[in-house]
Design an enzyme around this catalytic site. Structure first.
Site, short mmCIF file in Angstrom:
data_model
loop_
_atom_site.label_atom_id
_atom_site.label_comp_id
_atom_site.label_asym_id
_atom_site.label_seq_id
_atom_site.Cartn_x
_atom_site.Cartn_y
_atom_site.Cartn_z
N ARG A 291 -6.89 -4.03 2.52
CA ARG A 291 -6.90 -2.65 3.00
C ARG A 291 -8.19 -2.35 3.75
O ARG A 291 -9.28 -2.65 3.29
CB ARG A 291 -6.79 -1.67 1.83
CG ARG A 291 -7.16 -0.27 2.28
CD ARG A 291 -6.49 0.81 1.54
NE ARG A 291 -6.90 2.09 2.08
CZ ARG A 291 -6.73 3.21 1.45
NH1 ARG A 291 -6.15 3.22 0.28
NH2 ARG A 291 -7.10 4.35 2.00
N ARG B 66 -1.92 1.77 6.09
CA ARG B 66 -2.60 0.87 5.16
C ARG B 66 -1.63 -0.14 4.55
O ARG B 66 -0.44 0.15 4.37
CB ARG B 66 -3.33 1.65 4.06
CG ARG B 66 -2.53 2.53 3.13
CD ARG B 66 -2.29 3.97 3.58
NE ARG B 66 -3.33 4.70 4.25
CZ ARG B 66 -4.19 5.50 3.63
NH1 ARG B 66 -4.15 5.66 2.34
NH2 ARG B 66 -5.06 6.16 4.32
N ASP C 246 -2.01 1.19 -0.83
CA ASP C 246 -2.70 2.38 -1.31
C ASP C 246 -2.32 2.56 -2.77
O ASP C 246 -1.13 2.60 -3.10
CB ASP C 246 -2.22 3.58 -0.47
CG ASP C 246 -3.09 4.80 -0.65
OD1 ASP C 246 -4.22 4.65 -1.16
OD2 ASP C 246 -2.64 5.89 -0.29
N ASP D 292 -3.11 5.04 -6.09
CA ASP D 292 -3.74 6.29 -6.52
C ASP D 292 -3.41 6.56 -7.98
O ASP D 292 -2.26 6.36 -8.40
CB ASP D 292 -3.21 7.48 -5.70
CG ASP D 292 -3.75 7.49 -4.29
OD1 ASP D 292 -4.95 7.22 -4.11
OD2 ASP D 292 -2.96 7.77 -3.37
N1 ROI Z 1 2.83 9.37 3.75
C1 ROI Z 1 3.77 8.75 3.02
N2 ROI Z 1 5.05 8.98 3.28
N3 ROI Z 1 3.46 7.91 2.01
C2 ROI Z 1 2.16 7.63 1.68
O1 ROI Z 1 1.90 6.85 0.75
C3 ROI Z 1 1.15 8.27 2.43
N4 ROI Z 1 -0.18 8.07 2.17
C4 ROI Z 1 -1.12 8.69 2.84
C5 ROI Z 1 -0.82 9.68 3.94
C6 ROI Z 1 -1.52 9.22 5.21
C7 ROI Z 1 -1.32 11.05 3.52
N5 ROI Z 1 0.58 9.77 4.22
C8 ROI Z 1 1.52 9.14 3.48
O2 ROI Z 1 -2.39 8.48 2.52
#
Ligand code: ROI
Length: 168
Positions: free
Chosen positions: A90, A99, A102, A104
């Site tokens: 990443r 990315r 991700d 979280d």
């Molecule tokens: N949009 C979607 N659909 N899924 C994500 O995981 C995601 N992650 C982000 C941003 C850019 C806000 N948009 C996203 O970080």
């Protein structure tokens, strides 16, 4: 309890997302990494969902959620997740850019944490269908402690039309 796992006492929900590379393989591999860590057990994972990107124009995402049982404080879990993201290549050069991976932290027990580095519950999870749809699949009754509402209740207030289960 499997032999190589210590007492895993805290339940946490994480979100996974990818929109670069072989997203399905990347998300599955990230789950495998978590499952192999001694201080982490993967209790359940949702289906994967194709979702329209929220934010700047970019390719669609594949998103999902997992429930983990962990023996570590949230700050340490965050460090582990960042390391896993980095191992999958990443690049964090654009805040809301595409990315490969991700990860979280959404929820950690019923804790509310507000520090410059870490906010739990995740501050934007209540408005994001790409988080709530998969999370409702595996934890519909978990109460999000800021709103006091269950995930299945929060889901009623978001537009889910851009979230589609993989394979459907
Ligand atoms: N949009 C979607 N659909 N899924 C994500 O995981 C995601 N992650 C982000 C941003 C850019 C806000 N948009 C996203 O970080």
């Amino acid at each position: 309890m499997s032999a190589n796992k210590c007492n895993l006492s805290n339940i946490t929900a994480i979100a996974l997302g990818s929109n670069l590379g072989d997203s399905h393989a990347i998300l599955e591999a990230a789950i495998d990494v978590l499952a192999q860590m001694p201080a982490t057990r993967v209790l359940s994972k949702s289906s994967w969902y194709f979702t329209k990107a929220v934010g700047p124009p970019q390719p669609d995402y594949l998103n999902g959620c997992a429930l983990l049982q962990v023996e570590m404080i949230p700050e340490f879990l965050l460090e582990i997740l960042l390391k896993i993201e980095n191992n999958f290549g990443r690049l964090r050069n654009q805040r809301w850019g595409p990315r490969t991976l991700d990860l979280d932290i959404l929820l950690y027990e019923n804790r509310i944490i507000e520090t410059p580095k870490l906010q739990i519950p995740h501050p934007r999870m209540r408005e994001r269908a790409f988080v709530l749809v998969p999370l409702a699949e595996i934890a519909p009754d978990w109460i999000e402690p800021v709103s006091g509402l269950a995930i299945k209740e929060l889901l009623k207030d978001v537009d889910c039309s851009d979230v589609h289960k993989e394979g459907y």
